[in-house]
Design a protein around this motif. Sequence first.
Motif, short mmCIF file in Angstrom:
data_model
loop_
_atom_site.label_atom_id
_atom_site.label_comp_id
_atom_site.label_asym_id
_atom_site.label_seq_id
_atom_site.Cartn_x
_atom_site.Cartn_y
_atom_site.Cartn_z
N PRO A 201 0.83 -1.21 0.00
CA PRO A 201 0.00 0.00 0.00
C PRO A 201 0.87 1.26 0.00
O PRO A 201 1.79 1.38 0.82
N GLN A 203 0.25 3.91 1.23
CA GLN A 203 0.03 4.62 2.50
C GLN A 203 1.21 4.46 3.45
O GLN A 203 1.26 5.13 4.50
N SER A 246 -2.54 -5.95 -0.23
CA SER A 246 -3.58 -4.94 -0.43
C SER A 246 -4.90 -5.69 -0.40
O SER A 246 -5.01 -6.78 -0.97
N GLU A 258 -5.56 2.04 -1.18
CA GLU A 258 -4.95 1.13 -0.21
C GLU A 258 -5.31 -0.32 -0.51
O GLU A 258 -4.46 -1.21 -0.45
#
Length: 655
Positions: A201, A203, A246, A258
Amino acid sequence: MTDLILSRRHFLGTSAAFGAAALLHPFSARAAANQAHLRVLSTTDLHVHVWPYDYYADREADGLGLARTASIINEIRAEATNSILVDNGDYLQGNPMGDYVAYERGMPEGALHPVMQAMNVLGYDAGTLGNHEFNYGVEFMDKVNAGADFPIVCANFADKLGDGARNDTLHLKPYVLLDRQITDGSGQTHDMKIGLIGFVPPQIMTWDQRHLQGKFEARDILQAARAWVPEMKEAGADIIVALSHSGISTAPESEGMENAALHLAGVDGVDAVVTGHSHLVFPSEAYTSGDGIDVGAGTLQGKPAAMGGFWGSHMGLIDLMLEHEGGAWRVLTSESSARPISERVERKTVPLVESDQAVLDATRQAHEETLAYIRRPVGETSAPLHSYFALVADDPSVQIVSQAQTWYIEQMMKGTEWEGLPILSAAAPFKAGGRGGPDYYTDVKPGPVAIKNVADLYLYPNTVRAVTATGATVRDWLERSAGIFNQITPGEADQPLLNPAFPSYNFDVIDGVTYRIDLSEPSKYDPKGELINPDANRIKDLKFNGQPIDDAQTFVIATNNYRAGGGGNFPGNDGSSIIFVGPDTNRDVIVRYIVEQGTINPSADANWSFVPMEGTSVLFETGPAGRDYAAEVQGVSIEEAGEGADGFAQYRIQL
């Protein structure tokens, strides 16, 4: 090339190694000439759970551990003519063994991480990164990965991004092509290139910015896939399996997703997807068919997919019947499943397999060192520390975290421009049941407090942050937290209180203010933090020092790097309000606080409660062991209401 040679030898010997008595899978049994059965075995989200042991509770645990999963892996390999074994990430952090190696033992030259020792014993063919691989820093991750006897790939984590994915300076190879010889239904062998590509991800750049910001970059998963998969085909990949750390989401495609596994399956050239990150099982009833998901067939957008739970609870399995036609291999048909290592029987976890002795033997020293590490006493508690009712009332397990954070930030603010501002503390319960099950709660009896208990209170190696916030932001922060509760109709009995889509780690309690929550109001924010009811106002009687809070007043709030950097999508927290970046983990701060205090009193002070609703009751579930503490809960009256689902106990609150 050494890794590939070792893996190839293992690949050819899987069936014979377990004897002729193994019952072949139907794909292997009925494959014809130019047809071959390939099994893709996978683990995901191991989080250093090698032994079937709960280090937080300091006891054996039958529902977790790669040593148990290993037995299934050995069995499954024996049923197929051809197989590969892959890991889908989040192997490096997540329990005290991981912390012990990272913070105390370290990774000196030539050392092997216990999770790598176990994976090498099992002969993994490839792996990818998960977001938690970055929790201890990239240098540490690289040292651990250097001990793998298999390639680890990631196509969207870069030292530097270029003007397109193919021009990125990637930290690892984006993919690997495994040169294999597979046996078809007639006994003939064929050369095959199996392509494996990995994704993490993006993130991570927020979640671990202290390690990554200014040094590394991450690209969108789908951008990377659409760039590299065609190159894999050009390089001769016959079959391509995406290792997607993911989850599966039906949300429309957007940059930086994400949970992109569903859309990743739709990328041309991808033949199968190993997915994870969400700590769920696919295929299973956790998902519903539709919008590209077919639970019965185990497919995403028509491509076979599997997600093998977490902590070794399941082994993901994709069975591919391949056919060689026109000079190319294609997937003729497929099956997907997730094989569990345990089952629930009469509220108990019952193992379905025994541990693999070779895995235990390889990691025994690290296990024993971890036990010594977690058992060291650091102080005492005069009251029990438990989280059974952390989602419905002010709670001692959250209270002690806030006390420690406040104590620490008060010291850190001295001599700064922020000295003298009122300090609040935000903390959330981590072990609060949910997917972790009815035993997944903090429960520390009065008496000595050891490192294992501190790790139990605070699961993650977050570091301390301080942010500034106005009174208005404090109110909105609490509105976001209050989204964990369903809207309740006044006058009705036994309504479900908690929204299961809302994770407990986003239920922040802010210590230093008092407030009540009006459940008759709708939530202002949805579980992801998106504003859905701008005029909603669940937070009532918000006070500081006994007076209504001044919306313009400035506060300092002690929290962690995840929340301060935008984790959970909380109002006012996007990284711009950070005024202090602590070098210490929240766990270390708790340990220091307990050491300094000697004896702590973590009793909750009931600084928050629900607005009463006459003739109204709600139901919630918690662990059965919470019965010992129900009468002590402050600010709310709790009574037993029978058995809940899956081993939980059900309780009632009269509002």
